[in-house]
Structure formats: structure tokens, C-alpha cells
Design an enzyme around this catalytic site. Structure first.
Site, PDB file in Angstrom:
ATOM      1  CG  ASP A 160      -1.742  -1.214   1.419  1.00 13.27           C
ATOM      2  OD1 ASP A 160      -2.103  -1.841   0.406  1.00 13.27           O
ATOM      3  OD2 ASP A 160      -2.032  -1.561   2.591  1.00 13.27           O
ATOM      4  CD  GLU A 173      -9.047  -2.792  -0.965  1.00 16.52           C
ATOM      5  OE1 GLU A 173      -9.495  -2.833   0.180  1.00 16.52           O
ATOM      6  OE2 GLU A 173      -8.325  -3.701  -1.425  1.00 16.52           O
TER       7      GLU A 173
HETATM    8  O1  FUB Z   1      -3.227  -3.564   3.443  1.00 17.66           O
HETATM    9  C1  FUB Z   1      -4.519  -3.814   3.952  1.00 17.66           C
HETATM   10  C2  FUB Z   1      -5.541  -3.499   2.924  1.00 17.66           C
HETATM   11  O2  FUB Z   1      -5.303  -4.297   1.771  1.00 17.66           O
HETATM   12  C3  FUB Z   1      -5.499  -2.097   2.386  1.00 17.66           C
HETATM   13  O3  FUB Z   1      -6.032  -1.152   3.257  1.00 17.66           O
HETATM   14  C4  FUB Z   1      -6.224  -2.296   1.130  1.00 17.66           C
HETATM   15  O4  FUB Z   1      -6.164  -1.237   0.230  1.00 17.66           O
HETATM   16  C5  FUB Z   1      -5.562  -3.550   0.610  1.00 17.66           C
HETATM   17  O5  FUB Z   1      -4.349  -3.271  -0.030  1.00 17.66           O
END
Ligand code: FUB
Length: 330
Positions: free
Chosen positions: A14, A230
Site C-alpha cells: 500500500d 478501495e
Molecule cells: O493492506 C490492507 C488493505 O489491503 C489495504 O487497506 C487495502 O487497500 C488492501 O491493499
């Protein structure tokens, strides 16, 4: 296309990337091995701290690990799971925005403050008032306003809120069977954005939905494989606002363009095709006249989706400002 694993010494994911003081600073999540069963709620993502990395040459230069800059145990309201963070600079102070589950297993958004981009970051005692869900990304606009984009479905709990009000317990309603998820040609659940207060510690207004529309102005539908899931990111190119995001269960990075920070944003195309690993997550930044895509995949861990590795490659636009699609596996 040339790609580079940025930090083979550890599993991180991320990447939120900014240029501060003419240097690239990378703010990743820090993945940990765990025994939890992998599920749609994301229990396998057990991150407990953040490190900061930096470099003066993303494709070739040394990547410096500035060490641990914030630990879950130092945050008074902590429950579990420090997921994707971002950092913004204002008046010589650096503000880290991080999502974390509180003691009721509900994601809230915290702020931690530092005097320099490599931390350490000191957390505020309470989460941001009225905050919810995950994956915050902050845009500093040219007029000095700061806008935060956020939200994530299923384990990120976004489907539990309508008009900023909780409609079901986020600690329960966090999987694809949720009755609050739209289906078929119903409009997809939008990500959110909000202007930050002058002191950078609170929302300055009620969060608003970011609507991604097709060329006819119709919001993307729930069954569209390119709909938001997301990992929001916003950057500016030639005066336009580029909103990019992960499509989650269809595993792409896509983008849409708008004329102002609030949108609407018109869908444009795919930035990155699926990588090895369930999640895909990124940031886009200009540095010394070149554009870069920072992201992650799970190749070095042999495909374990909860052990991801940071990656970078150059990103190109065509003469119309369209981003050229990058292959996730090559
Ligand atoms: O790293 C945890 C979660 O997985 C992140 O918040 C999302 O975007 C995905 O990458």
C-alpha cells in the site's frame, strides 16, 4: 517495461508516496506473517506498525529505511490492523493519516504528527470525529486546500455507512454477503472525500461521495468490473484531477478524470492489470520530470496475499492525457 522491487528486505504494501524536500518518501503498510485464516474480512492483514522509506532515485537509487515511526501500542484507542496510511505536509509539520480498528473492531481514522517526513509520528489521543472506513489519501491542492479521499468495501466496512451514518454493525457486516451491497445495475457504492480542517486534525465538512460516471454521465454499476472497491489516490496532471482506485475483487487499478476535487469523475480506463496476490494498491507521483506508479504484489512471497512487496515503474501518458495501461504480470 522496467520494474523494480523497492525493498526486498521486508514485506510492505500500500505505498503512499510524496516528494518532500526534493526527495521521495514512501509510506507503506508493514505486512506480518500470521496464522489467521485468509478471509473476505481481511483478518490476515495484521499490520502493527509503520516504517518510512526514502530515496532520491526510485528506479536505481538506495532505498533508506528510517525505521519504525509509529506503533499500534502507542495509539490510545487501538484495537488492531494498521492498514494503508498517507502523509501530508503543512507549514513544516507532517500529518500521518492512518486507519485502524478501535476496541469495538470498527475502523476509524487517526492522525499522528511529526516534525520531519521521516517521523517519528506522535498520535493524537482520539480518532478523527465522525471518521469511518479505510485507505486515506490526501491531496494538497494548488490553492493550499487539503482534501482526503477514503473508503474500502467488505473488510474496509464502507458498505456499513450511508450518508455518513452507520446502517449496520461494521464489526459484523464486513463480507461480500452483506445485505447492504448493491447488486446488478444498481449504482456502485462510492468512495468518499472530505476537506481537512485548517489544523489538519479533523474534517472541515461532512464527507461527500465520489461518483465515477461513464461517458454518458451514468454512475458505474455494482456489477461493473471497473467500479470502486478501495485504495483511493488523487493526483493532478495538466490541471485535471485524476482519481485512481482498486477494483478489489476484479483486481485492477483503474482511473477517472474530473475538473475539480469533488468530481464527478469520468471513467477512463485501466492503469494496472491484475498482479499476483488478491489486493492491488498504489500511488502516482511526479519526480524530477518523470511519473511513477508505486504499487505492490505477492510474487516474492510465493503468492501469499498478506505478504506483499513494494514495486515501482514509470507511468506514461499519451498526448490526450490518457494513462497507458501497465501489465501487472510480465
Ligand atoms: O493492506 C490492507 C488493505 O489491503 C489495504 O487497506 C487495502 O487497500 C488492501 O491493499
Amino acid at each position: 517495461m522496467k520494474k523494480r522491487y523497492l525493498y526486498p528486505a521486508d514485506y510492505m504494501a500500500d505505498p503512499s508516496v510524496h516528494v518532500f524536500n526534493n526527495r521521495i518518501y514512501i509510506y507503506p503498510s508493514h505486512d506480518w506473517e500470521c496464522d489467521n485464516t485468509e478471509n473476505d474480512t481481511g483478518d490476515q492483514y495484521v499490520m502493527k506498525d509503520y516504517h518510512v522509506l526514502s530515496t532520491d532515485d526510485p528506479m536505481e537509487g538506495e532505498v533508506v529505511d528510517h525505521g519504525k515511526v509509529l506503533d499500534l501500542e502507542d495509539i490510545k484507542w487501538h484495537g488492531r490492523q494498521l492498514w494503508d496510511c498517507d502523509v501530508a505536509e503543512k507549514d513544516g509539520k507532517y500529518y500521518m493519516y492512518f486507519p485502524m480498528k478501535d476496541k469495538n473492531d470498527v475502523f476509524r481514522q487517526g492522525v499522528a504528527v511529526a516534525d520531519n517526513p521521516a517521523g517519528p509520528f506522535i498520535p493524537e489521543p482520539e480518532p478523527i470525529h465522525g471518521s469511518y472506513s479505510i485507505d486515506m489519501a490526501v491531496l494538497k491542492d494548488d490553492d493550499g486546500s487539503y482534501y482526503m479521499y477514503f473508503g474500502g468495501l467488505w473488510g474496509g466496512q464502507l458498505q456499513c455507512y450511508r450518508d455518513n451514518v452507520g446502517i449496520e454493525d461494521p464489526a459484523v457486516n464486513n463480507n461480500p454477503d452483506s445485505k447492504n451491497l448493491p447488486h446488478g445495475n444498481q449504482p456502485a457504492i462510492p468512495s468518499r472525500m472530505v476537506k481537512l480542517s485548517d489544523d489538519m486534525l479533523q474534517y472541515a465538512e461532512e464527507p461527500k461521495p465520489i461518483v465515477v460516471v461513464d461517458a454518458q454521465g451514468k454512475p458505474l454499476a455494482a456489477d461493473d468490473p471497473h467500479r470502486f472497491f478501495e485504495a483511493s489516490w488523487v493526483h493532478k496532471y495538466n490541471g485535471k484531477y485524476y482519481f485512481s482506485y482498486s477494483t478489489g475483487d476484479t483486481h485492477m487499478l483503474c482511473y477517472a478524470i474530473g475538473d475539480n476535487p469533488y468530481g464527478p469523475f469520468t471513467y477512463q480506463g485501466v492503469i494496472l492489470t491484475p498482479v499476483v496476490g488478491w489486493t492491488t494498491h498504489h500511488s502516482i507521483v511526479e519526480y524530477k520530470g518523470k511519473w511513477y506508479l508505486f504499487h505492490h504484489d505477492s510474487v516474492p512471497s510465493g503468492g501469499k496475499s498478506w505478504l506483499r512487496s513494494l514495486k515501482v515503474c514509470q507511468l506514461e501518458y499519451d498526448s490526450n492525457g490518457k494513462i497507458q495501461t501497465i501489465e501487472g504480470i510480465d
